[in-house]
Enzyme design. Structure first.
Site, PDB file in Angstrom:
ATOM      1  N   CYS A   2       0.832  -1.194   0.000  1.00  0.00           N
ATOM      2  CA  CYS A   2       0.000   0.000   0.000  1.00  0.00           C
ATOM      3  C   CYS A   2       0.871   1.250   0.000  1.00  0.00           C
ATOM      4  CB  CYS A   2      -0.899   0.018   1.239  1.00  0.00           C
ATOM      5  SG  CYS A   2      -1.892  -1.485   1.441  1.00  0.00           S
ATOM      6  N   ARG A  44      -4.681   1.250  -1.215  1.00  0.00           N
ATOM      7  CA  ARG A  44      -4.551  -0.164  -0.859  1.00  0.00           C
ATOM      8  C   ARG A  44      -4.424  -1.084  -2.065  1.00  0.00           C
ATOM      9  NH1 ARG A  44      -8.960  -4.425   1.620  1.00  0.00           N
ATOM     10  NH2 ARG A  44      -7.438  -5.944   2.381  1.00  0.00           N
ATOM     11  N   ILE A  47      -4.361  -7.836  -0.528  1.00  0.00           N
ATOM     12  CA  ILE A  47      -3.633  -9.100  -0.493  1.00  0.00           C
ATOM     13  C   ILE A  47      -4.326 -10.099   0.439  1.00  0.00           C
ATOM     14  CG2 ILE A  47      -1.419 -10.224   0.009  1.00  0.00           C
ATOM     15  CD1 ILE A  47      -1.235  -8.332  -2.340  1.00  0.00           C
TER      16      ILE A  47
END
Length: 607
Positions: A2, A44, A47
């Site tokens: 991020c 962001r 993941i």
């Protein structure tokens, strides 16, 4: 991964503008906190927990604790379980949430419990403070500015380059860059903008408008050495590295591995292939055979039955990439291996969102030639002066005979006796090509003596590399290259528990009679193909030495000799270097690359 940004006043338009500069780090979700006297932004890359519940900034139940965070906490399931037993209620499956509840439970002592790669800022509304921290090895970046009652933080320097702070060059960082190709551990190229060093935390008091705490919470030590059977040690290396890799396989998105065909990446693939069916692996090949490792990558791929993707690149691809690099590397950077790292990241991102890398193995197990060279130059420097004069004369004569000056760097160690730190820095730098170059330019960086505290010279060199070269060169290179294409890179060798263990392995088992990575090769000799175990280290290189004489010669010449925006190098001296390089009498490609990268950076960000 991020992108994070924030500052100590409210300005929604500015925080959104600065966050947008980090969109490449996380284009999938964004969030902002603009109230309570602060502005915090987040971009962001999803993941773990791909839902809306993972959106940041992330809050506790009453909104008094807020976090913006870049990275992964690999042991978050264990921390989450511990916190739930303490009564904390979780609303998501993200690793981010353990930072919020962990801070509520343990305060800044939370850091001792984290295993991961991270950079974050927690806003504590009740205490009116920012708590910032960076992972132990410096895998994830974090910059900050504190001046005139203003405090700004961000993942990359471009946040500050596009802020309204004064863009004045930091001369000390500039000098360091010209010696080593990157900026120092706690500074950027811009005066007043600093890096939070690896393994450090900071408290910024929003009421007093000042930093009240900045300290290191972790450090590596080579003081304690293991005393155990070599066979048992080999087994423990395999077991511990296996555990580190397993922990870093946690992901809700496709995952693969960089595979150069070198020892470290091959080890990771051998482990990963046990847990991931049809593992994706990635490599590149160049148009010059002396820089092409693809043959070895294919051997490893065949052995472990991976889905291997290899892309061929040539000078045209490199030429196209060169002008893009200053955008990604917004703090001047000149490690030529940035080129193949960027190229292989592009290949990987076409197939996966996360890729594991073998970075760190050389520093932990003595994989570099310069460790043996350091012992040699220290020996030469301490010889009697008559012997040194004879050797100096012999090298000078050899240069005349072969009409090349490759051994010339050795002559710089045949003068007056220097301290160990100066010797290592002269060796490590791509400058100091003649004995006439004074060591005085190293004086501002003698603080690096803090890494030279052990009886063994090579342990001192590895300690310096882990604390300086690794976080400020190798990890910068990998973070910016992977994040430029929105790819998360993970580095299992740098699991801090494995690093602490590796530091305790006797140096004689890392470099044994000049044989580098001795114990690591022994540990995996029955797992990897023999061609990988016994091959000569090549490094992740690019044929710039050839390209500067051919394919990019005209472009480089114009960038170096046509640049007139800043007078920081002697063009007459550079012209001498250029002519010698073109005649193949010398190799000055590292110096040319550093100047060219800085000039392109300056035009991109300072004009």
């Amino acid at each position: 991964m991020c992108g994070i940004v924030g500052f100590n006043w409210e300005d929604e338009k500015k925080v959104k503008m600065l966050a947008e500069l980090l969109n490449h780090r996380g284009p999938e979700q964004e969030g902002f906190h603009v109230r309570d006297g602060v502005s915090i932004g987040h971009k962001r890359l999803r993941i773990i927990d791909l839902s809306e519940k993972g959106r940041q900034p992330f809050y506790n139940e009453d909104g008094s604790v807020c976090v913006t965070y870049n990275g992964e906490i690999f042991n978050f399931p264990e921390i989450k379980q511990t916190l739930e037993k303490q009564g904390h209620v979780f609303t998501s499956h993200t690793d981010t949430e353990v930072l919020v509840h962990g801070y509520e439970q343990w305060g800044t002592d939370l850091l001792e419990r984290l295993n991961g790669q991270f950079a974050f800022c927690i806003f504590d509304k009740n205490q009116n403070l920012f708590f910032l921290a960076r992972d132990r090895l410096g895998i994830k970046p974090l910059y900050y500015y504190c001046n005139d009652k203003r405090f700004i933080f961000g993942s990359e320097l471009k946040v500050f380059l596009k802020s309204d702070i004064k863009k004045q060059l930091n001369q000390n960082a500039m000098d360091y860059y010209m010696l080593f190709g990157n900026t120092p551990f706690d500074q950027s190229i811009i005066e007043g903008v600093k890096k939070l060093p690896a393994g450090c935390m900071m408290i910024y008091d929003l009421t007093e408008k000042k930093i009240t705490q900045l300290n290191r919470y972790w450090t590596i030590s080579f003081a304690q050495q293991l005393d155990c059977d070599q066979e048992q040690l080999e087994k423990e290396i395999v077991q511990r590295l296996d555990k580190a890799v397993q922990m870093q396989l946690i992901s809700d998105v496709p995952l693969g591995a960089f595979l150069s065909g070198g020892l470290d990446s091959s080890i990771l693939v051998s482990i990963m292939s046990k847990y991931i069916k049809d593992l994706n692996t990635f490599s590149i090949s160049f148009d010059r055979p002396d820089f092409n490792e693809s043959h070895y990558a294919k051997i490893v791929s065949d052995k472990f039955k991976t889905r291997h993707f290899e892309i061929n690149f040539n000078a045209d691809n490199v030429r196209e990439l060169i002008t893009e690099l200053p955008c990604y590397y917004d703090d001047p950077f000149a490690d030529p291996s940035m080129i193949p790292t960027c190229l292989v990241s592009r290949v990987a991102r076409q197939h996966v969102t996360v890729s594991l890398s073998g970075t760190g193995g050389d520093e932990l197990f003595g994989g570099y030639w310069h460790y043996n060279d350091y012992v040699l130059v220290k020996f030469l420097n301490n010889l009697p002066m008559p012997v040194k004069r004879f050797l100096d004369y012999s090298i000078a004569l050899a240069n005349l005979i072969v009409r090349k000056d490759k051994p010339n760097k050795l002559r710089g160690f045949l003068g007056k006796i220097e301290d160990p730190v100066t010797l290592y820095l002269r060796l490590f730098s791509y400058m100091f090509r003649t004995k006439e170059e004074s060591s005085d330019k190293l004086l501002p960086f003698k603080y690096l003596v803090r890494h030279f505290v052990y009886p063994d010279d090579i342990n001192n060199a590895m300690n310096c590399d882990i604390n300086e070269y690794l976080p400020d060169d190798l990890l910068v290179k990998e973070d910016r290259a992977s994040m430029a294409v929105t790819l998360e890179a993970r580095v299992p060798f740098l699991d801090h528990t494995f690093v602490e263990f590796a530091a305790k392995i006797p140096r004689s088992l890392k470099i044994n009679m000049g044989r580098k990575k001795y114990i690591l090769k022994k540990a995996f000799r029955n797992i990897l193909p023999p061609e990988i175990i016994h091959r000569r280290k090549q490094g992740f290189g690019v044929p710039l030495v050839h390209y500067f004489r051919n394919e990019i010669r005209d472009f480089a010449y114009n960038e170096i000799f046509g640049f007139d925006l800043l007078n920081y190098y002697d063009k007459n001296t550079m012209k001498i270097y250029w002519d010698r390089h073109q005649s193949k009498k010398s190799d000055y490609h590292r110096i040319f690359w550093s100047i060219m990268m800085f000039n392109l950076w300056f035009k991109k960000w300072m004009v």
